[in-house]
Write a protein that holds these residues in place. Structure first.
Motif, short mmCIF file in Angstrom:
data_model
loop_
_atom_site.label_atom_id
_atom_site.label_comp_id
_atom_site.label_asym_id
_atom_site.label_seq_id
_atom_site.Cartn_x
_atom_site.Cartn_y
_atom_site.Cartn_z
N SER A 68 0.83 -1.21 0.00
CA SER A 68 0.00 0.00 0.00
C SER A 68 0.86 1.25 0.00
N ILE A 69 0.29 2.30 -0.57
CA ILE A 69 0.89 3.62 -0.44
C ILE A 69 0.05 4.40 0.56
N ASN A 70 0.66 5.26 1.33
CA ASN A 70 -0.05 6.06 2.31
C ASN A 70 -0.28 7.45 1.76
N LEU A 71 -1.53 7.75 1.48
CA LEU A 71 -1.94 9.09 1.03
C LEU A 71 -3.05 9.55 1.96
N TYR A 77 -7.98 15.04 -2.25
CA TYR A 77 -8.84 15.70 -3.24
C TYR A 77 -8.08 16.64 -4.18
N PRO A 78 -7.26 17.55 -3.68
CA PRO A 78 -6.56 18.46 -4.60
C PRO A 78 -5.57 17.73 -5.51
N THR A 82 -3.53 14.71 -10.60
CA THR A 82 -2.15 14.23 -10.71
C THR A 82 -2.07 12.74 -10.40
N LEU A 83 -2.74 12.31 -9.35
CA LEU A 83 -2.73 10.89 -8.99
C LEU A 83 -3.33 10.04 -10.10
N TYR A 84 -4.44 10.51 -10.66
CA TYR A 84 -5.05 9.77 -11.77
C TYR A 84 -4.05 9.61 -12.91
N ALA A 89 -0.62 6.20 -16.08
CA ALA A 89 0.69 5.95 -16.70
C ALA A 89 1.29 4.63 -16.22
N ALA A 90 0.97 4.25 -14.98
CA ALA A 90 1.50 3.00 -14.42
C ALA A 90 0.68 1.78 -14.84
N GLY A 91 -0.41 2.01 -15.57
CA GLY A 91 -1.23 0.89 -16.03
C GLY A 91 -2.17 0.34 -14.98
#
Length: 157
Positions: A68-71, A77-78, A82-84, A89-91
């Motif tokens: 997992s990544i911790n976000l 939300y902001p 960028t996350l999308y 890009a990472a598939g």
């Protein structure tokens, strides 16, 4: 997705009051059993097609699901556009959000990303919430706990 012009929330408002409510109020869910089956079949699935996002901030204790990544939800939300883009890009085909119970932050985050995915016309990525969150995962027993990093049993007692 356009971001609202928000001011700092007050002590009487919850952190999410500064942002638009997700249109998707009940995003699709993934059970802990479904996720465990994926991890058992392909231990490298997380990071290769699946992204697990732990939304906990101050309550990020007791361990997290492997890979997992911790976000923290308060900063999500902001950063969604960028996350999308990074996930795309990472598939990533599935982005699975969770918090302690996945009844607040997890559901809200999965709803926001679902809205964003739909706004992009993307039919290849799916935003999901891990049903019952990391508490449910840890309560699943040894089979689930062995897929946790930093597991501390005392945090789940």
């Amino acid at each position: 997705m356009s971001l609202p012009n928000v001011s700092a929330t007050t002590d009487t408002q919850p952190w999410f009051a500064a942002y638009l409510a997700p249109k998707c109020k009940q995003p699709k869910g993934m059970s802990r059993e479904e996720l465990l089956a994926i991890l058992k079949e392909d231990p490298d699935a997380v990071g290769r097609g699946i992204v697990l996002v732990d939304l906990r901030k101050a309550d990020h204790e007791g361990g997290t699901i492997r890979g997992s990544i911790n976000l923290p939800a308060q900063s999500l939300y902001p950063a969604l556009p960028t996350l999308y883009g990074l996930f795309k890009a990472a598939g990533a085909r599935k982005v699975v959000f969770y918090c302690g119970s996945s009844r607040g932050r997890g559901t809200r985050a999965a709803g926001w990303l679902t809205d964003h995915i739909e706004n992009q016309g993307d039919t290849t990525m799916e935003s999901l919430v891990l049903l019952d969150g990391v508490r449910g995962w840890a309560a699943g027993g040894p089979e689930f706990v062995k897929f946790m990093e930093g597991y501390d049993q005392s945090a789940w007692a």
